[in-house]
Design an enzyme around this catalytic site. Structure first.
Site, PDB file in Angstrom:
ATOM      1  N   ASN A  10       0.869  -1.177   0.000  1.00  0.00           N
ATOM      2  CA  ASN A  10       0.000   0.000   0.000  1.00  0.00           C
ATOM      3  C   ASN A  10       0.901   1.220   0.000  1.00  0.00           C
ATOM      4  O   ASN A  10       1.536   1.526   1.000  1.00  0.00           O
ATOM      5  CB  ASN A  10      -0.889  -0.042   1.260  1.00  0.00           C
ATOM      6  CG  ASN A  10      -1.695   1.233   1.433  1.00  0.00           C
ATOM      7  OD1 ASN A  10      -1.772   2.058   0.516  1.00  0.00           O
ATOM      8  ND2 ASN A  10      -2.297   1.411   2.601  1.00  0.00           N
ATOM      9  N   TRP A  11       0.944   1.881  -1.142  1.00  0.00           N
ATOM     10  CA  TRP A  11       1.872   3.009  -1.271  1.00  0.00           C
ATOM     11  C   TRP A  11       1.341   4.295  -0.628  1.00  0.00           C
ATOM     12  O   TRP A  11       2.061   5.277  -0.538  1.00  0.00           O
ATOM     13  CB  TRP A  11       2.178   3.269  -2.752  1.00  0.00           C
ATOM     14  CG  TRP A  11       3.071   2.228  -3.365  1.00  0.00           C
ATOM     15  CD1 TRP A  11       3.712   1.201  -2.706  1.00  0.00           C
ATOM     16  CD2 TRP A  11       3.442   2.114  -4.746  1.00  0.00           C
ATOM     17  NE1 TRP A  11       4.449   0.473  -3.595  1.00  0.00           N
ATOM     18  CE2 TRP A  11       4.303   1.000  -4.859  1.00  0.00           C
ATOM     19  CE3 TRP A  11       3.127   2.842  -5.886  1.00  0.00           C
ATOM     20  CZ2 TRP A  11       4.867   0.604  -6.078  1.00  0.00           C
ATOM     21  CZ3 TRP A  11       3.672   2.447  -7.105  1.00  0.00           C
ATOM     22  CH2 TRP A  11       4.541   1.344  -7.193  1.00  0.00           C
ATOM     23  N   LYS A  12       0.100   4.319  -0.259  1.00  0.00           N
ATOM     24  CA  LYS A  12      -0.508   5.518   0.341  1.00  0.00           C
ATOM     25  C   LYS A  12      -0.239   6.732  -0.570  1.00  0.00           C
ATOM     26  O   LYS A  12      -0.212   6.573  -1.780  1.00  0.00           O
ATOM     27  CB  LYS A  12       0.023   5.705   1.756  1.00  0.00           C
ATOM     28  CG  LYS A  12      -0.084   4.400   2.561  1.00  0.00           C
ATOM     29  CD  LYS A  12       0.195   4.549   4.005  1.00  0.00           C
ATOM     30  CE  LYS A  12       0.029   3.178   4.671  1.00  0.00           C
ATOM     31  NZ  LYS A  12       0.149   3.230   6.100  1.00  0.00           N
ATOM     32  N   HIS A  96      -9.355   1.295   4.746  1.00  0.00           N
ATOM     33  CA  HIS A  96      -8.055   1.399   5.420  1.00  0.00           C
ATOM     34  C   HIS A  96      -8.211   2.340   6.624  1.00  0.00           C
ATOM     35  O   HIS A  96      -8.983   3.299   6.569  1.00  0.00           O
ATOM     36  CB  HIS A  96      -7.001   1.937   4.449  1.00  0.00           C
ATOM     37  CG  HIS A  96      -5.631   1.912   5.045  1.00  0.00           C
ATOM     38  ND1 HIS A  96      -5.172   2.906   5.867  1.00  0.00           N
ATOM     39  CD2 HIS A  96      -4.651   0.963   5.002  1.00  0.00           C
ATOM     40  CE1 HIS A  96      -3.948   2.585   6.279  1.00  0.00           C
ATOM     41  NE2 HIS A  96      -3.618   1.417   5.770  1.00  0.00           N
ATOM     42  N   GLU A  98      -6.587   4.718   7.698  1.00  0.00           N
ATOM     43  CA  GLU A  98      -6.405   6.153   7.435  1.00  0.00           C
ATOM     44  C   GLU A  98      -7.648   6.753   6.776  1.00  0.00           C
ATOM     45  O   GLU A  98      -7.982   7.915   7.012  1.00  0.00           O
ATOM     46  CB  GLU A  98      -5.143   6.358   6.573  1.00  0.00           C
ATOM     47  CG  GLU A  98      -3.888   6.128   7.407  1.00  0.00           C
ATOM     48  CD  GLU A  98      -2.720   5.521   6.656  1.00  0.00           C
ATOM     49  OE1 GLU A  98      -2.664   5.619   5.420  1.00  0.00           O
ATOM     50  OE2 GLU A  98      -1.848   4.932   7.330  1.00  0.00           O
ATOM     51  N   GLU A 168      -5.408  -5.107  10.407  1.00  0.00           N
ATOM     52  CA  GLU A 168      -4.342  -4.149  10.674  1.00  0.00           C
ATOM     53  C   GLU A 168      -4.647  -3.391  11.960  1.00  0.00           C
ATOM     54  O   GLU A 168      -5.451  -2.451  11.947  1.00  0.00           O
ATOM     55  CB  GLU A 168      -4.238  -3.138   9.536  1.00  0.00           C
ATOM     56  CG  GLU A 168      -3.929  -3.747   8.191  1.00  0.00           C
ATOM     57  CD  GLU A 168      -3.345  -2.715   7.240  1.00  0.00           C
ATOM     58  OE1 GLU A 168      -2.205  -2.890   6.832  1.00  0.00           O
ATOM     59  OE2 GLU A 168      -4.023  -1.722   6.933  1.00  0.00           O
ATOM     60  N   GLY A 174       2.647   1.886  10.670  1.00  0.00           N
ATOM     61  CA  GLY A 174       3.661   2.932  10.523  1.00  0.00           C
ATOM     62  C   GLY A 174       4.367   3.299  11.818  1.00  0.00           C
ATOM     63  O   GLY A 174       5.073   4.302  11.888  1.00  0.00           O
ATOM     64  N   SER A 213       3.435  -2.471  10.185  1.00  0.00           N
ATOM     65  CA  SER A 213       4.888  -2.575  10.396  1.00  0.00           C
ATOM     66  C   SER A 213       5.471  -3.925   9.987  1.00  0.00           C
ATOM     67  O   SER A 213       6.384  -4.427  10.629  1.00  0.00           O
ATOM     68  CB  SER A 213       5.248  -2.244  11.847  1.00  0.00           C
ATOM     69  OG  SER A 213       4.871  -0.923  12.160  1.00  0.00           O
ATOM     70  N   GLY A 234       2.964  -1.296   4.134  1.00  0.00           N
ATOM     71  CA  GLY A 234       3.084   0.107   3.758  1.00  0.00           C
ATOM     72  C   GLY A 234       4.533   0.454   3.467  1.00  0.00           C
ATOM     73  O   GLY A 234       5.048   0.208   2.369  1.00  0.00           O
ATOM     74  N   GLY A 235       5.219   0.982   4.460  1.00  0.00           N
ATOM     75  CA  GLY A 235       6.589   1.498   4.303  1.00  0.00           C
ATOM     76  C   GLY A 235       7.534   0.565   3.561  1.00  0.00           C
ATOM     77  O   GLY A 235       8.259   1.000   2.651  1.00  0.00           O
TER      78      GLY A 235
END
Ligand code: PGA
Length: 252
Positions: A10-12, A96, A98, A168, A174, A213, A234-235
């Site tokens: 997930n590149w956000k 998600h 966010e 999640e 993150g 994470s 993500g990251g």
């Protein structure tokens, strides 16, 4: 059984079209590497990067990060499912954390989007998980139960054959604070039980991912658990090298 392992990045709100293009070119090797290991891989770029990434690497699952539940109309700033389908996009994240916390998405919104995606023969990747406060109060399972019950209400056992669910915990996204593999399995096993109660045997086909994470150093421990079929990352999904390490470390 026989659920194929799945790794989704997930590149956000990261990567310009040019940056997405660089990743997509390098991902051709990643796809071959993942195929050898029988792992399915995908990424969720911003809306602007979708077409480029899909065109460069048609083997990669390319998902949107959000969609409207409406087909068209006066919804400023939104993107409709037929627009995604027109450029060959068949997957979409829904709910998600966010989206839920910054943009007020509710379980009811998620339900409408999931229904619209299924009606369009797309794959919804439905994200659930509790906040730190809810975790500390011991409310994890109650929160997840409600997210699953409302988010998937009105769906039949046949409808969910393409569904993917991601657990999640919001406190681990993150933050570098992972849920232990025991917690992750406990909640993913609970999600499977809820899915079984609603959808019977088809629940065994639904892939459940862990997210929060996930890094090359810890990905394997999650995927070794019986009810965790992959990861939403993500990251660690942004750089090709670390994506490759994630695939490599999952093992055969
Ligand atoms: P993270 O994000 O891997 O950077 O924690 C996961 C996600 O939000 O899906």
């Amino acid at each position: 059984m026989g659920r194929k392992k799945l790794l989704v990045g997930n590149w956000k709100m990261n990567k310009t079209i040019l940056e997405a293009e660089v990743f997509a070119k390098a991902s051709l090797d990643l796809s071959a590497f993942a195929e050898q290991r029988e792992i399915e891989i995908g990424v969720c770029p911003t809306f602007l990067g979708l077409k480029t990434v899909k065109e460069i690497n048609p083997k990669l699952i390319v998902g949107a990060q959000n969609c409207s539940e409406f087909d068209h109309g006066a919804y400023t700033g939104e993107i409709a499912i037929p627009m995604l389908k027109e450029i060959g996009i068949n997957w979409c994240l829904v709910g998600h954390s966010e989206r839920r916390s910054y943009y007020g998405e509710t379980n009811e919104h998620c339900n409408a989007k999931i229904k619209a995606l299924i009606a369009a023969d797309m794959v919804p990747l439905y994200c659930v998980g509790e906040t730190l406060d809810q975790f500390e109060k011991g409310e994890t399972k109650a929160v997840v139960e409600e997210q699953i019950r409302i988010g998937l209400s009105g769906l039949s056992a046949d409808d969910v054959r393409n569904l993917v669910v991601a657990y999640e915990p919001v406190w681990s996204i993150g933050t570098g604070k992972n849920a232990s593999k025991e917690i992750a399995q406990d909640v993913c096993g609970y999600i499977r039980k809820l899915l079984r109660a609603s959808f019977g045997e088809n629940a065994e086909k639904i892939r459940i991912l862990y997210g929060g994470s996930v890094k090359p150093v810890n990905v394997k421990e999650y995927l070794s658990e019986p009810d965790i079929d992959g990861a939403l990352v993500g990251g660690a999904s942004l750089a090709v090298e670390s994506f490759r390490e994630l695939i490599a470390n999952i093992g055969e």
